[in-house]
Write a protein that holds these residues in place. Structure first.
Motif, short mmCIF file in Angstrom:
data_model
loop_
_atom_site.label_atom_id
_atom_site.label_comp_id
_atom_site.label_asym_id
_atom_site.label_seq_id
_atom_site.Cartn_x
_atom_site.Cartn_y
_atom_site.Cartn_z
N ALA A 63 -4.73 7.63 -6.31
CA ALA A 63 -4.24 8.85 -5.66
C ALA A 63 -3.78 9.87 -6.70
O ALA A 63 -4.13 11.04 -6.63
CB ALA A 63 -3.10 8.50 -4.71
N PRO B 99 9.78 0.58 -8.93
CA PRO B 99 8.48 -0.06 -9.12
C PRO B 99 8.20 -1.05 -7.99
O PRO B 99 9.13 -1.67 -7.47
CB PRO B 99 8.63 -0.81 -10.45
N ARG B 100 6.94 -1.13 -7.64
CA ARG B 100 6.54 -2.07 -6.61
C ARG B 100 6.73 -3.50 -7.15
O ARG B 100 6.40 -3.77 -8.28
CB ARG B 100 5.07 -1.83 -6.28
N ARG C 138 -3.83 -1.44 9.95
CA ARG C 138 -2.72 -0.55 10.23
C ARG C 138 -1.88 -1.07 11.39
O ARG C 138 -0.66 -0.89 11.40
CB ARG C 138 -3.25 0.85 10.56
N VAL D 123 0.55 -3.34 9.92
CA VAL D 123 1.51 -2.60 9.09
C VAL D 123 2.49 -1.83 9.99
O VAL D 123 3.71 -1.89 9.79
CB VAL D 123 0.78 -1.63 8.13
N ASP D 124 1.95 -1.16 11.00
CA ASP D 124 2.81 -0.38 11.89
C ASP D 124 3.80 -1.28 12.63
O ASP D 124 4.90 -0.86 12.97
CB ASP D 124 1.96 0.40 12.92
N HIS E 68 3.08 -1.45 3.83
CA HIS E 68 2.04 -0.43 3.88
C HIS E 68 1.16 -0.43 2.64
O HIS E 68 -0.03 -0.09 2.69
CB HIS E 68 2.68 0.95 4.05
N GLN F 157 -2.11 -1.99 3.23
CA GLN F 157 -2.99 -1.54 4.32
C GLN F 157 -4.37 -1.19 3.79
O GLN F 157 -4.53 -0.48 2.80
CB GLN F 157 -2.40 -0.33 5.02
N GLN G 148 -8.78 3.88 6.12
CA GLN G 148 -8.82 5.30 5.80
C GLN G 148 -7.50 5.82 5.23
O GLN G 148 -7.50 6.60 4.30
CB GLN G 148 -9.13 6.08 7.08
N THR G 149 -6.39 5.39 5.79
CA THR G 149 -5.11 5.87 5.30
C THR G 149 -4.38 4.81 4.48
O THR G 149 -3.19 4.93 4.21
CB THR G 149 -4.22 6.36 6.46
N LYS H 68 -5.62 1.48 1.49
CA LYS H 68 -6.46 1.31 0.32
C LYS H 68 -7.91 1.15 0.74
O LYS H 68 -8.22 0.61 1.80
CB LYS H 68 -6.03 0.05 -0.45
N GLN I 121 -11.56 3.39 11.44
CA GLN I 121 -10.66 3.71 10.33
C GLN I 121 -10.42 2.51 9.44
O GLN I 121 -10.12 2.64 8.27
CB GLN I 121 -9.32 4.24 10.85
N MET J 64 -2.60 14.51 4.33
CA MET J 64 -2.88 13.73 3.11
C MET J 64 -4.36 13.80 2.73
O MET J 64 -4.72 13.68 1.57
CB MET J 64 -2.45 12.27 3.28
N LEU K 273 1.69 13.80 -0.89
CA LEU K 273 1.58 12.43 -0.40
C LEU K 273 2.93 11.83 -0.06
O LEU K 273 3.25 10.71 -0.43
CB LEU K 273 0.81 11.56 -1.42
N ALA L 274 1.90 2.17 -8.03
CA ALA L 274 2.73 1.33 -8.88
C ALA L 274 4.21 1.39 -8.52
O ALA L 274 4.97 0.49 -8.82
CB ALA L 274 2.55 1.73 -10.34
N ALA L 275 4.61 2.50 -7.88
CA ALA L 275 6.03 2.67 -7.61
C ALA L 275 6.24 3.62 -6.45
O ALA L 275 5.34 4.37 -6.07
CB ALA L 275 6.73 3.23 -8.85
N SER L 276 7.44 3.56 -5.90
CA SER L 276 7.84 4.52 -4.89
C SER L 276 8.75 5.52 -5.59
O SER L 276 9.70 5.11 -6.25
CB SER L 276 8.57 3.75 -3.78
N ASP M 171 0.39 9.59 6.85
CA ASP M 171 0.55 9.12 8.23
C ASP M 171 1.75 8.17 8.36
O ASP M 171 2.00 7.64 9.43
CB ASP M 171 -0.73 8.45 8.73
N GLN M 172 2.48 7.97 7.25
CA GLN M 172 3.71 7.17 7.33
C GLN M 172 4.92 8.07 7.61
O GLN M 172 6.04 7.60 7.70
CB GLN M 172 3.94 6.44 5.99
#
Ligand SMILES: Cc1cc2nc3c(=O)[nH]c(=O)nc-3n(C[C@H](O)[C@H](O)[C@H](O)COP(=O)(O)OP(=O)(O)OC[C@H]3O[C@@H](n4cnc5c(N)ncnc54)[C@H](O)[C@@H]3O)c2cc1C
Ligand SMILES: Nc1ncnc2c1ncn2[C@@H]1O[C@H](COP(=O)(O)O)[C@@H](O)[C@H]1O
Lengths: 324, 261
Positions: free
Chosen positions: A98, A192-193, A238, A241-242, A248, A251, A254-255, A257, A274, B120, B145, B164-166, B181-182
């Motif tokens: 992204a 970080p994730r 989704r 996830v929803d 998320h 996921q 389309q919205t 990965k 989607q 987005m 985003l 990698a991060a939020s 869409d979140q």
């Protein structure tokens, strides 16, 4: 020989796999010159050299982490200007994350070029690189070119194999001066994730996904167990996830990965357009669904009509037994 | 002072329809029903929420697209936007992202804005880069985003969930924002909203109103060229078995035959 600028996606110096794939594609077009920015930039050089980078331009500055996107655009533009001054720069290739897509697009505006995003293949053509894209939820394949300026093209993960092709990989410091817009958007905090220890979803060779049929967060343990038996990443629809059953970040669609693994296993997923948009280019597709009419079965190489709570644990056991 | 919000919305062919290409390799917009891109409904929703929070705000929805794209504007107006701008010109046929962003930037400047809010990605092109390009063209911060957004005292704040991060982001207005869409379910237009929308102003602009030349946009002016579009061959029908107690094992056998285990 033409030079190809390759933007490096890395985490503190560890080069991510899509960048190595990008080097494979870049070598079809010319000599790859890599650009690595931020913390650990210089540490990327050995891996990049191993996979064909003739040169690695590096820059680090606090701005790269403290402000969004624009400092990296400034740096990539500096690299573009440095290399194009030599007169043989033929394309700028960027991985389709992204952030990197945004960097690529802004660079394209600045240098007066067209941009193509999310290519799944690249080949040399008479009028410059030809990009293959998969569009309309992967129901069409297009071939396109950038017709103005130096082509800027972003490429999806899993679009080419990683190949060893040792080259010099000479490290050169890139000098960057930041423009007025560079400090426009401040990153005030970063979380970080957390690592799950599983492969990265977009990079994984195998993805095991669960949907509404999994019916609860706790039941995702069944999906994770299958994933772990195969060394796979975990995905989710989704709907899952929803419902709050899975993050998320996992996921697919389309919205979420877009994935293109060797093997995609969908459990309790109906196969809405989607969702397909994010997985239809997977090489082999397998589904488990109790509804024989579910559209996902139109895509599969192998499908089991049945209850995932029966089929998935049995499959996991069988995989473990066979792997010994 | 009033907060001027411009929302970029796109009119797209329905993703559940049989989408295909026209003879000139542009997206066929005649044979499939069009609608307001579902991902742009989230942008309209956030704009309306921000406007509700602000003391005084005005929401303008903007689209670049053919005659039918008015439907997308009507939908956004019926959700609650105040007015609409429609850029329509025969010479726009075949415009790519560079051209569209050029037109949008001109129209946004002409309309006047404090914040631009976009979706987005469009559900047909799915590039997801137009908002970043708009920020570049307008020379204002990009805050894109976002899965959460707020505007207070001339500052936009939001959360961006990256690979990698939020990240928490912050920028002074004017700025370009895009939302995912979140960010929160979009509202349905009420009957009252639908009726009110019919009376809301829709301004039409063409290229000359924006001081743009035909050569700068359209298929001829595009920065990219599509050479071919082929329908993906239907996947060869796979094997489908019904689980009679051995489904997991049969699946394992298939995976082994394909060398996955
Ligand atoms: C703008 C937009 C963007 C979207 N983006 C995405 C996206 O990125 N990703 C995405 O996935 N969706 C996306 N969607 C949503 C999409 O349209 C579908 O709603 C969603 O994919 C459905 O998820 P699902 O298949 O898990 O659920 P469902 O469609 O409800 O399907 C559940 C399936 O599970 C099966 N099942 C139930 N129980 C069992 C069991 N015990 N054993 C086996 N099978 C069982 C059922 O037969 C059914 O087929 C998007 C929608 C819109 C409008
Ligand atoms: N023709 C258009 N008119 C208005 N807004 C658009 C148009 N095309 C794209 N956008 C906006 O830009 C966002 C991202 O689009 P894209 O980069 O094409 O995926 C969309 O969600 C819209 O908000």
């Amino acid at each position: 020989m033409a030079e190809i600028l390759v933007y490096v996606d890395h985490v503190d110096g560890a080069v991510r796999k899509p960048t190595l794939e990008l080097l494979t594609l870049a070598r079809r077009l010319g000599d790859p010159v890599a650009v690595a920015l931020g913390n650990g930039a210089a540490d990327t050089a050995p891996a990049l050299a191993e996979h064909g980078a003739v040169k690695v331009l590096t820059a680090d500055a606090p701005e790269f982490a403290e402000y969004l996107v624009v400092p990296k655009v400034d740096a990539l533009q500096a690299a573009y200007e440095a290399v194009s001054a030599g007169g043989s720069l033929a394309a700028v290739l960027v991985p389709s994350s992204a952030e990197a897509k945004e960097i690529a697009a802004r660079l394209a505006v600045r240098i007066g070029s067209g941009v193509i995003t999310d290519a799944v293949d690249l080949e040399a053509g008479d009028e410059g690189p030809v990009a293959t894209q998969s569009v309309f939820a992967a129901s069409f394949t297009t071939k396109s070119r950038v017709s103005k300026g130096t082509p800027v093209i972003t490429v999806k993960p899993n679009s080419a194999p990683v190949e060893a092709a040792p080259a010099a990989g000479t490290v050169e410091a890139l000098s960057v001066s930041f423009g007025a817009l560079a400090t426009g958007t401040k990153v005030t905090s970063r979380t970080p994730r957390e690592s799950t220890g599983r492969p990265e979803l977009t990079e994984a060779a195998i993805v095991v996904s669960g949907g509404r049929g999994v019916n609860g967060a706790e039941n995702f343990a069944i999906i994770e167990a299958l994933a772990d038996s195969l060394g796979a990443a975990v995905g989710a629809s989704r709907a899952a996830v929803d419902a709050g059953w899975y993050p998320h970040a996992n996921q697919v669609g389309q919205t979420g990965k877009s994935v293109s693994p060797q093997l995609y296993i969908a459990s309790g997923i109906s196969g809405a357009i989607q969702h397909r948009a994010g997985m239809q280019t997977s090489k082999t597709i397998v589904a488990i669904n109790k509804d024989a009419e579910a559209p996902i079965f139109e895509l599969v190489d192998y499908g089991v009509v049945g209850d995932l709570f029966e089929v998935v644990p049995q499959l996991t056991e069988e995989v473990k037994t066979r792997k010994g | 002072m009033s907060l001027r919000i411009v929302v970029c919305v796109k009119y797209v062919p329905d993703a559940t329809g049989d989408r295909h290409f026209a003879d000139d390799l542009t997206v066929d917009r005649d044979d499939v029903d069009g609608l307001l891109s579902e991902l742009d409904e989230y942008a309209v929703e956030q704009a309306l929420q921000i406007a509700e929070e602000a003391d005084d705000a005005e929401v303008t929805v903007l689209t670049v697209g053919p005659e039918d794209a008015k439907d997308a504007l009507r939908k956004a107006l019926s959700m609650g936007a105040d007015k609409a701008v429609h850029v329509e010109d025969d010479d726009l046929h075949g415009t790519d992202v560079m051209g569209t962003s050029l037109v949008l930037a001109k129209a946004i400047e002409k309309t006047g804005y404090d914040v631009v809010i976009a979706g987005m990605a469009s559900t047909d092109g799915v590039m997801g880069v137009l908002p970043a390009i708009l920020a570049e063209r307008l020379g204002v911060p990009q805050v894109t985003l976002l899965s959460e957004v707020s505007i207070e005292d001339g500052v936009v704040k939001g959360r961006r969930d990256g690979d990698a991060a939020s990240e928490q982001l912050e920028a002074a207005l004017p700025a370009v924002v895009s939302v995912t869409d979140q960010s929160g379910e979009a509202r349905y237009p009420s009957f009252k909203g639908i009726m009110a929308a019919k009376k809301k102003p829709v301004e039409s602009l063409d290229l000359s109103d924006l001081d743009l030349e035909a050569e700068e946009v359209g298929l001829e002016g595009a920065w990219t060229a599509v050479d071919s579009a082929t329908e993906r061959p239907a996947r060869t029908a796979g094997t489908i078995v019904k689980d009679e107690g051995e489904g997991g094992k049969q699946l394992a056998e298939f995976l082994a035959s394909q060398k996955f285990i």
